[in-house]
Scaffold this motif. Structure first.
Motif, mmCIF file in Angstrom:
data_model
loop_
_atom_site.group_PDB
_atom_site.id
_atom_site.type_symbol
_atom_site.label_atom_id
_atom_site.label_comp_id
_atom_site.label_asym_id
_atom_site.label_seq_id
_atom_site.Cartn_x
_atom_site.Cartn_y
_atom_site.Cartn_z
ATOM 1 N N LEU A 75 32.703 9.302 -3.699
ATOM 2 C CA LEU A 75 32.552 10.720 -3.371
ATOM 3 C C LEU A 75 31.137 10.981 -2.879
ATOM 4 O O LEU A 75 30.161 10.545 -3.494
ATOM 5 C CB LEU A 75 32.867 11.585 -4.589
ATOM 6 N N TYR A 76 31.034 11.713 -1.757
ATOM 7 C CA TYR A 76 29.755 12.021 -1.133
ATOM 8 C C TYR A 76 29.611 13.531 -0.990
ATOM 9 O O TYR A 76 30.571 14.228 -0.640
ATOM 10 C CB TYR A 76 29.672 11.420 0.270
ATOM 11 N N ALA A 77 28.407 14.023 -1.213
ATOM 12 C CA ALA A 77 28.063 15.394 -0.831
ATOM 13 C C ALA A 77 27.484 15.330 0.580
ATOM 14 O O ALA A 77 26.644 14.467 0.869
ATOM 15 C CB ALA A 77 27.053 15.975 -1.804
ATOM 16 N N VAL A 78 27.935 16.218 1.465
ATOM 17 C CA VAL A 78 27.500 16.193 2.871
ATOM 18 C C VAL A 78 26.966 17.571 3.230
ATOM 19 O O VAL A 78 27.602 18.594 2.941
ATOM 20 C CB VAL A 78 28.667 15.809 3.810
ATOM 21 N N ASP A 79 25.766 17.605 3.875
ATOM 22 C CA ASP A 79 25.167 18.908 4.212
ATOM 23 C C ASP A 79 25.453 19.298 5.657
ATOM 24 O O ASP A 79 26.175 18.598 6.379
ATOM 25 C CB ASP A 79 23.671 18.914 3.899
ATOM 26 N N LYS A 80 24.889 20.421 6.078
ATOM 27 C CA LYS A 80 25.158 20.962 7.406
ATOM 28 C C LYS A 80 24.578 20.127 8.527
ATOM 29 O O LYS A 80 24.931 20.300 9.687
ATOM 30 C CB LYS A 80 24.645 22.403 7.484
ATOM 31 N N SER A 81 23.683 19.214 8.190
ATOM 32 C CA SER A 81 23.136 18.286 9.181
ATOM 33 C C SER A 81 23.885 16.961 9.171
ATOM 34 O O SER A 81 23.452 15.991 9.787
ATOM 35 C CB SER A 81 21.652 18.036 8.899
ATOM 36 N N GLU A 82 25.027 16.907 8.418
ATOM 37 C CA GLU A 82 25.854 15.715 8.272
ATOM 38 C C GLU A 82 25.123 14.582 7.559
ATOM 39 O O GLU A 82 25.458 13.403 7.732
ATOM 40 C CB GLU A 82 26.371 15.229 9.636
ATOM 41 N N ASN A 83 24.142 14.925 6.742
ATOM 42 C CA ASN A 83 23.516 13.929 5.879
ATOM 43 C C ASN A 83 24.402 13.718 4.660
ATOM 44 O O ASN A 83 24.890 14.675 4.055
ATOM 45 C CB ASN A 83 22.128 14.405 5.417
ATOM 46 N N SER A 89 20.419 24.566 20.263
ATOM 47 C CA SER A 89 19.855 23.999 19.040
ATOM 48 C C SER A 89 20.783 24.216 17.865
ATOM 49 O O SER A 89 21.382 25.281 17.732
ATOM 50 C CB SER A 89 18.499 24.659 18.723
ATOM 51 N N PRO A 90 20.966 23.202 16.975
ATOM 52 C CA PRO A 90 21.803 23.384 15.787
ATOM 53 C C PRO A 90 21.167 24.353 14.809
ATOM 54 O O PRO A 90 19.940 24.482 14.764
ATOM 55 C CB PRO A 90 21.876 21.964 15.205
ATOM 56 N N LEU A 91 22.029 25.030 14.047
ATOM 57 C CA LEU A 91 21.517 25.970 13.067
ATOM 58 C C LEU A 91 20.775 25.253 11.958
ATOM 59 O O LEU A 91 19.803 25.764 11.408
ATOM 60 C CB LEU A 91 22.683 26.777 12.478
ATOM 61 N N GLU A 92 21.270 24.054 11.587
ATOM 62 C CA GLU A 92 20.633 23.254 10.541
ATOM 63 C C GLU A 92 20.389 21.864 11.106
ATOM 64 O O GLU A 92 21.280 21.274 11.697
ATOM 65 C CB GLU A 92 21.542 23.147 9.313
ATOM 66 N N LYS A 93 19.189 21.345 10.946
ATOM 67 C CA LYS A 93 18.903 19.994 11.393
ATOM 68 C C LYS A 93 17.747 19.428 10.596
ATOM 69 O O LYS A 93 16.600 19.832 10.775
ATOM 70 C CB LYS A 93 18.585 19.978 12.898
ATOM 71 N N ASP A 94 18.124 18.488 9.679
ATOM 72 C CA ASP A 94 17.080 17.785 8.950
ATOM 73 C C ASP A 94 17.624 16.411 8.594
ATOM 74 O O ASP A 94 18.772 16.088 8.906
ATOM 75 C CB ASP A 94 16.654 18.558 7.692
ATOM 76 N N SER A 95 16.826 15.598 7.999
ATOM 77 C CA SER A 95 17.246 14.237 7.650
ATOM 78 C C SER A 95 17.228 14.009 6.143
ATOM 79 O O SER A 95 17.219 12.880 5.681
ATOM 80 C CB SER A 95 16.331 13.226 8.347
ATOM 81 N N VAL A 96 17.228 15.108 5.398
ATOM 82 C CA VAL A 96 17.161 15.009 3.945
ATOM 83 C C VAL A 96 18.584 15.021 3.374
ATOM 84 O O VAL A 96 19.327 15.984 3.557
ATOM 85 C CB VAL A 96 16.342 16.168 3.346
ATOM 86 N N ALA A 97 18.956 13.941 2.693
ATOM 87 C CA ALA A 97 20.290 13.853 2.107
ATOM 88 C C ALA A 97 20.416 14.781 0.910
ATOM 89 O O ALA A 97 19.447 14.971 0.161
ATOM 90 C CB ALA A 97 20.581 12.424 1.682
ATOM 91 N N PRO A 98 21.563 15.372 0.707
ATOM 92 C CA PRO A 98 21.754 16.243 -0.460
ATOM 93 C C PRO A 98 21.845 15.410 -1.743
ATOM 94 O O PRO A 98 21.995 14.186 -1.705
ATOM 95 C CB PRO A 98 23.078 16.945 -0.168
ATOM 96 N N GLN A 99 21.803 16.095 -2.858
ATOM 97 C CA GLN A 99 21.978 15.423 -4.141
ATOM 98 C C GLN A 99 23.443 15.024 -4.309
ATOM 99 O O GLN A 99 24.318 15.520 -3.608
ATOM 100 C CB GLN A 99 21.568 16.370 -5.275
#
Length: 389
Positions: free
Chosen positions: A103-111, A26-36
């Motif tokens: 420019l994009y901010a990308v989180d640990k779930s690659e959102n 299982s991934p440590l972080e997994k969600d579908s919420v995009a960062p700001q």
């Protein structure tokens, strides 16, 4: 009762194993919420590049910031910067046109966040300034190429020539970051030839081609059968029965060489080439085998030329043709040689002599320092090229 306990224990073990597998996969972080989004982007231009500073969003799972743009050739270029910094540098621009940079901010779930797009414009890429500074002149057996590379950019200098069918063919590609470039491309007959040179960077941006019609200067290997020892009062004495003529007997190896006694450094020897020649280049071979880049092989040395050597052994009437430093490719300690070191030593160390150097008849080899820092030196072979006409 014992059997029931055994089955219960087996079931618990299976559950534990399955649970462990799930934890590992299982991934440590997994969600579908995009960062700001990032905010307050400010761009600064430099040669062939743009640096953008910004404010990071407060999302705790932010992983990195990504910048994207389509370059001059329509290719999507993507660059990433860690969330531990508030800036990103995008280089490889082919010109000074304006581009949309997203420019994009990308989180640990690659959102990815929604993009923040700004217009950016790099300063002129270094290759074009280098191209304007290119100079081509005739050289021994080819052409001499000089240029200025003030930013020490990693570049490729591509040398072309027009072949017998009238087509441009690539002779060689020289990779360098030298601030003041100076190279010779050889292997051409002494006849009028159309040459071309262009500059390329690591993003495959390239300049137009500078062309020149030049006639390479005649060059040949100087005849070693005409070489003779000239002993001057300050010259080093021979050691171990290994005389100076071994320098030109066309034998390259571990046991056939010129060797001094423990005369100390610096030391020198002198010889007569038998002809007066304008030297174009020379190659020196170290004593081979376990002695390469070690023992008495020269590490720093000079080659001098004269037409009228001073009889007292001084350097009056002598001109320095080259100041040389032997470089070990691997950089490993003495006694530890890579295959690259062995191959380099087998090829010999070639040095180009300035086109402005005078024609000379007598050669002096002056050793300043050996690889072991000892009192004696040795060289396996020396070959000189030039024009004696």
């Amino acid at each position: 009762m014992k059997n029931n306990n055994w089955y219960l224990l087996l079931a618990l073990l299976c559950i534990a194993v399955i649970g462990c597998k799930e934890d590992v996969l299982s991934p440590l972080e997994k969600d579908s919420v995009a960062p700001q989004q990032i905010s307050n982007p400010v761009s600064t231009s430099s040669p062939g590049a743009v640096k953008v500073t910004y404010s990071l969003p407060s999302d705790p799972d932010l992983m990195y910031v990504m910048a994207e743009y389509k370059n001059k050739y329509g290719k999507l270029i993507s660059v990433k910067a860690s969330s531990y910094t508030n800036s990103i540098t995008v280089d490889g621009f082919a010109d000074t046109a304006s581009y949309d940079l997203s420019l994009y901010a990308v989180d640990k779930s690659e959102n990815k966040s929604a993009p923040v797009t700004i217009r950016v414009k790099a300063q002129e890429p270094p290759i074009f300034g280098i191209r304007r500074s290119l100079t081509l002149v005739s050289d021994f057996g080819g052409i001499n190429i000089t240029f200025a590379n003030p930013t020490e950019a990693n570049i490729a200098v591509v040398v072309l020539y027009k072949d017998s069918l009238g087509n441009f063919s690539t002779k060689e590609t020289i990779y360098t970051k030298q601030k003041n470039g100076l190279f010779s491309s050889r292997g051409f007959p002494s006849k009028e030839t159309v040459f071309g040179v262009y500059i390329r960077d690591r993003w495959d941006n390239r300049t137009d081609t500078i062309k020149a019609t030049l006639t390479p200067i005649f060059e040949k290997e100087l005849d070693k059968t005409k070489f003779r020892v000239l002993t001057l009062p300050t010259d080093a004495k021979v050691g171990f029965g290994l005389p100076i003529p071994n320098l030109w007997n066309n034998v390259i190896g571990p046991n056939d060489m010129w060797h001094t006694d423990d005369t100390g450094m610096p030391c020198q020897i002198t010889f007569d080439m038998g002809v007066t020649a304008k030297i174009s280049r020379f190659t020196i071979w170290q004593r081979q085998g376990v002695w390469i880049y070690a023992h008495g092989n020269p590490k720093r040395y000079e080659i001098w030329g004269s037409n009228n050597p001073a009889s007292d052994g001084s350097y009056n009437n002598w001109t320095m043709l080259a100041s040389c430093v032997s470089v070990k490719p691997s950089g490993q300690p003495s006694g530890s040689n890579s295959q690259e070191d062995v191959s380099a030593a087998a090829r010999g160390e070639e040095t180009t002599v300035s086109l402005n150097a005078p024609a000379v008849r007598y050669i002096r080899v002056r050793v300043l320092e050996t690889w072991a820092g000892g009192l004696a030196t040795h060289v396996s072979e020396m070959t000189l090229y030039g024009n004696d006409k």
